[in-house]
Write an enzyme that holds these catalytic residues in place. Structure first.
Site, PDB file in Angstrom:
ATOM      1  N   ASP A   1     -12.886  21.496 -12.438  1.00  0.00           N
ATOM      2  CA  ASP A   1     -12.847  20.028 -12.352  1.00  0.00           C
ATOM      3  C   ASP A   1     -11.554  19.429 -12.898  1.00  0.00           C
ATOM      4  O   ASP A   1     -11.505  18.221 -13.186  1.00  0.00           O
ATOM      5  CB  ASP A   1     -14.052  19.408 -13.071  1.00  0.00           C
ATOM      6  CG  ASP A   1     -15.353  19.657 -12.327  1.00  0.00           C
ATOM      7  OD1 ASP A   1     -15.284  19.979 -11.118  1.00  0.00           O
ATOM      8  OD2 ASP A   1     -16.428  19.549 -12.937  1.00  0.00           O
TER       9      ASP A   1
ATOM     10  N   HIS B   1      -6.630  45.303 -24.941  1.00  0.00           N
ATOM     11  CA  HIS B   1      -6.035  44.795 -23.705  1.00  0.00           C
ATOM     12  C   HIS B   1      -5.387  43.424 -23.893  1.00  0.00           C
ATOM     13  O   HIS B   1      -4.877  42.834 -22.942  1.00  0.00           O
ATOM     14  CB  HIS B   1      -7.117  44.715 -22.616  1.00  0.00           C
ATOM     15  CG  HIS B   1      -6.594  44.605 -21.231  1.00  0.00           C
ATOM     16  ND1 HIS B   1      -6.706  43.455 -20.476  1.00  0.00           N
ATOM     17  CD2 HIS B   1      -5.936  45.501 -20.442  1.00  0.00           C
ATOM     18  CE1 HIS B   1      -6.166  43.640 -19.288  1.00  0.00           C
ATOM     19  NE2 HIS B   1      -5.683  44.869 -19.239  1.00  0.00           N
TER      20      HIS B   1
ATOM     21  N   LYS C   1      -2.784  40.445 -24.726  1.00  0.00           N
ATOM     22  CA  LYS C   1      -1.342  40.254 -24.555  1.00  0.00           C
ATOM     23  C   LYS C   1      -0.956  39.031 -25.386  1.00  0.00           C
ATOM     24  O   LYS C   1      -0.942  37.897 -24.901  1.00  0.00           O
ATOM     25  CB  LYS C   1      -0.977  40.028 -23.086  1.00  0.00           C
ATOM     26  CG  LYS C   1      -1.421  41.186 -22.142  1.00  0.00           C
ATOM     27  CD  LYS C   1      -2.721  40.875 -21.499  1.00  0.00           C
ATOM     28  CE  LYS C   1      -3.048  41.712 -20.279  1.00  0.00           C
ATOM     29  NZ  LYS C   1      -2.875  43.121 -20.355  1.00  0.00           N
TER      30      LYS C   1
ATOM     31  N   HIS D   1      -0.699  39.337 -11.339  1.00  0.00           N
ATOM     32  CA  HIS D   1      -1.398  39.839 -12.525  1.00  0.00           C
ATOM     33  C   HIS D   1      -2.024  38.711 -13.338  1.00  0.00           C
ATOM     34  O   HIS D   1      -2.548  38.938 -14.421  1.00  0.00           O
ATOM     35  CB  HIS D   1      -0.382  40.616 -13.386  1.00  0.00           C
ATOM     36  CG  HIS D   1      -1.001  41.508 -14.408  1.00  0.00           C
ATOM     37  ND1 HIS D   1      -0.754  41.386 -15.756  1.00  0.00           N
ATOM     38  CD2 HIS D   1      -1.861  42.544 -14.286  1.00  0.00           C
ATOM     39  CE1 HIS D   1      -1.413  42.300 -16.427  1.00  0.00           C
ATOM     40  NE2 HIS D   1      -2.100  43.016 -15.562  1.00  0.00           N
TER      41      HIS D   1
ATOM     42  N   LYS E   1      -4.542  35.687 -14.671  1.00  0.00           N
ATOM     43  CA  LYS E   1      -5.987  35.471 -14.811  1.00  0.00           C
ATOM     44  C   LYS E   1      -6.188  34.012 -15.215  1.00  0.00           C
ATOM     45  O   LYS E   1      -6.046  33.656 -16.389  1.00  0.00           O
ATOM     46  CB  LYS E   1      -6.602  36.382 -15.874  1.00  0.00           C
ATOM     47  CG  LYS E   1      -6.536  37.877 -15.545  1.00  0.00           C
ATOM     48  CD  LYS E   1      -5.327  38.530 -16.137  1.00  0.00           C
ATOM     49  CE  LYS E   1      -5.344  40.040 -15.870  1.00  0.00           C
ATOM     50  NZ  LYS E   1      -4.092  40.695 -16.289  1.00  0.00           N
TER      51      LYS E   1
ATOM     52  N   ASP F   1       5.932  33.909 -36.976  1.00  0.00           N
ATOM     53  CA  ASP F   1       5.769  33.183 -38.234  1.00  0.00           C
ATOM     54  C   ASP F   1       4.342  32.635 -38.308  1.00  0.00           C
ATOM     55  O   ASP F   1       3.395  33.354 -38.023  1.00  0.00           O
ATOM     56  CB  ASP F   1       6.831  32.092 -38.357  1.00  0.00           C
ATOM     57  CG  ASP F   1       8.241  32.692 -38.456  1.00  0.00           C
ATOM     58  OD1 ASP F   1       8.348  33.862 -38.874  1.00  0.00           O
ATOM     59  OD2 ASP F   1       9.212  32.004 -38.107  1.00  0.00           O
TER      60      ASP F   1
END
Length: 483
Positions: free
Chosen positions: A231, A401, A403, A224, A226, A408
């Site tokens: 370079d 979408h 996450k 899952h 991404k 704090d």
């Protein structure tokens, strides 16, 4: 043969089939118990197998079997690779002052997850796909040595083809291009889309390929993540895939997600994670020092971060354990953005404890996360939060979408992991843990801006919801560990 004989024979055939099914179902139940899942997950699978004849059994064999016992690649090998690469090519910063942060969390992640701390970094944040894609393509076009991508979804649409063409152009001018894509995440994409890249010089790898695609949209143990590395000096990490819906509104609804671009030593952590997954998928070790170039420190800020990962075969569910620790140690606020909210029991308890201790806890979710099941799965956990004083905020402008977890005014986690069973326990996930007040406050501002597009769940209204709604929530709650 007489009619009565036929009836008797038919009767015994039916008895034999039922008996065989009972034996198979009982074997499956025994296997579920021996897999040593969490009790709530075990009960859910037993319920499905025993109450939904045939379909429940097929559902378990496609989606419920535990492959963690399979030694696809030993943990020891990955640990050795991590130590070898980082000790050989990465200058570990020993002079970092941890006094302002939770040094015990940093220590835990360094020793249990090999997530080294990198202090010299510059970060850009994208919450719209348009800005992310434009910057990504620009960086791809400027790449000189290599481009590494790891994606759950890479659609064959106008945006996907735009990125594909940029990768092909880079390969043609001599840049090494490697792509890991998840087999289930890309099950609707034709093989020709990726094979055309292969023919043009882009090395593509299908991560843990599975059969029966029609049944595999929720199969376990998916990649899952991404990630992008260019370079060895630029890294992307977050929740964004490559698809048109990130750029163009779908039915008037926008797609709100979060991706960060890292320039600095934190890129080493992203690079290491990609190369470990490349080894996992191809058995090829890439350890040349050119993939860890010296990064100029002149323009970088003092911004401390760790690249944290979790995988189904890991000894510990690192991201879940880290979130528990962060929530328990927060003193003022916990702010969360997640599309799917099916927390494990330990996370439920941590959030409840924090809220009842006077910590402001706000959880932002999409009003419509997509699909009947996901909506009801999310809703089935609202009561646990509301009764403890947690605020539930439903984003109404489109699909949220992101996450993200903020603690704090000093800690921010941005990555691929949803706050649900699957991300915490069963899929390959990542997150950038950022320890920096200025950056955290800047994202808190984005969180607060999104509040104007949210609807707050009223506690009294929730208590007065209809009985049939409660029944559906309770039933879905039992099955939620499987989604």
């Amino acid at each position: 043969m007489s009619f009565e004989s036929n009836i008797i024979m038919f009767f015994w055939i039916i008895i034999a089939i039922i008996s065989l099914y009972i034996i198979i179902a009982a074997s499956a139940v025994i296997e579920v118990v021996l897999d040593n899942h969490q009790p709530y997950e075990t009960i859910a699978w037993i319920l499905v197998i025993m109450t939904i004849p045939v379909i429940g059994l097929l559902f378990y064999y496609f989606f419920g079997q535990d492959i963690r016992r399979e030694k696809i690649l030993s943990r020891k090998s990955l640990d050795e690779l991590s130590h070898k690469l980082l000790s050989k090519y990465v200058s570990i910063e020993k002079t970092i002052d941890y006094s302002e942060f939770d040094h015990t969390l940093i220590h835990f992640l360094e020793h249990q997850n090999h997530a080294l701390t990198f202090s010299q970094n510059q970060i850009e944040t994208y919450t719209t796909g348009e800005n992310f894609i434009l910057n990504l393509i620009q960086d791809i076009r400027q790449a000189k040595h290599h481009i590494h991508l790891e994606l759950f979804i890479f659609e064959n649409d106008s945006i996907g083809r735009l990125v594909r063409d940029a990768l092909v152009d880079a390969a043609k001018r001599g840049v090494e291009v490697r792509l890991i894509y998840d087999d289930v995440g890309c099950w609707g994409v034709s093989k020709q889309f990726f094979s055309s890249m292969n023919k043009a010089g882009v090395k593509t790898v299908n991560f843990l390929p599975v059969r029966f695609h029609r049944f595999a949209h929720r199969i376990n143990y998916r990649n899952h993540r991404k990630l992008v590395v260019i370079d060895g000096t630029i890294g992307y990490i977050g929740g964004m895939n490559i698809a048109k819906r990130y750029v163009r509104p779908v039915k008037g609804k926008i797609w709100y997600d979060t991706e960060i671009k890292v320039q600095g030593s934190g890129t080493y952590g992203i690079q290491l994670l990609f190369l470990i997954d490349w080894l996992f998928a191809t058995k090829e070790i890439i350890s040349d020092p050119s993939y860890y170039p010296t990064i100029p420190q002149n323009n970088q800020k003092e911004l401390l971060m760790q690249i944290v990962s979790s995988a189904p075969f890991s000894q510990w569910p690192t991201i879940m354990m880290s979130y528990n620790k962060i929530i328990h140690t927060a003193k003022k606020s916990i702010l969360i953005q997640t599309p799917y909210f099916m927390p494990t029991p330990s996370l439920i308890e941590a959030l409840q404890t924090a809220s009842m201790s006077g910590v402001k806890v706000q959880i932002m979710l999409p009003e419509k996360p997509g699909g009947f099941w996901m909506t009801w799965c999310n809703r089935s956990y609202f009561g646990d939060m509301l009764k403890a004083g947690v605020e539930i905020l439903l984003y109404t402008k489109g699909m949220l979408h992101s996450k993200v977890l903020l603690a704090d005014d000093y800690f921010c986690s941005i990555g691929s992991a949803n706050l649900d069973f699957r991300s915490m326990l069963d899929t390959f996930e990542d997150s950038a843990f950022i320890y920096n007040k200025e950056f955290t406050m800047s994202y808190i501002s984005k969180f607060n801006e999104a509040l104007s597009d949210c609807r707050r769940i009223d506690v009294q209204e929730w208590k007065n919801r209809k009985i049939w709604v409660r029944i559906i929530e309770s039933f879905i709650r039992i099955l939620s560990p499987m989604f």
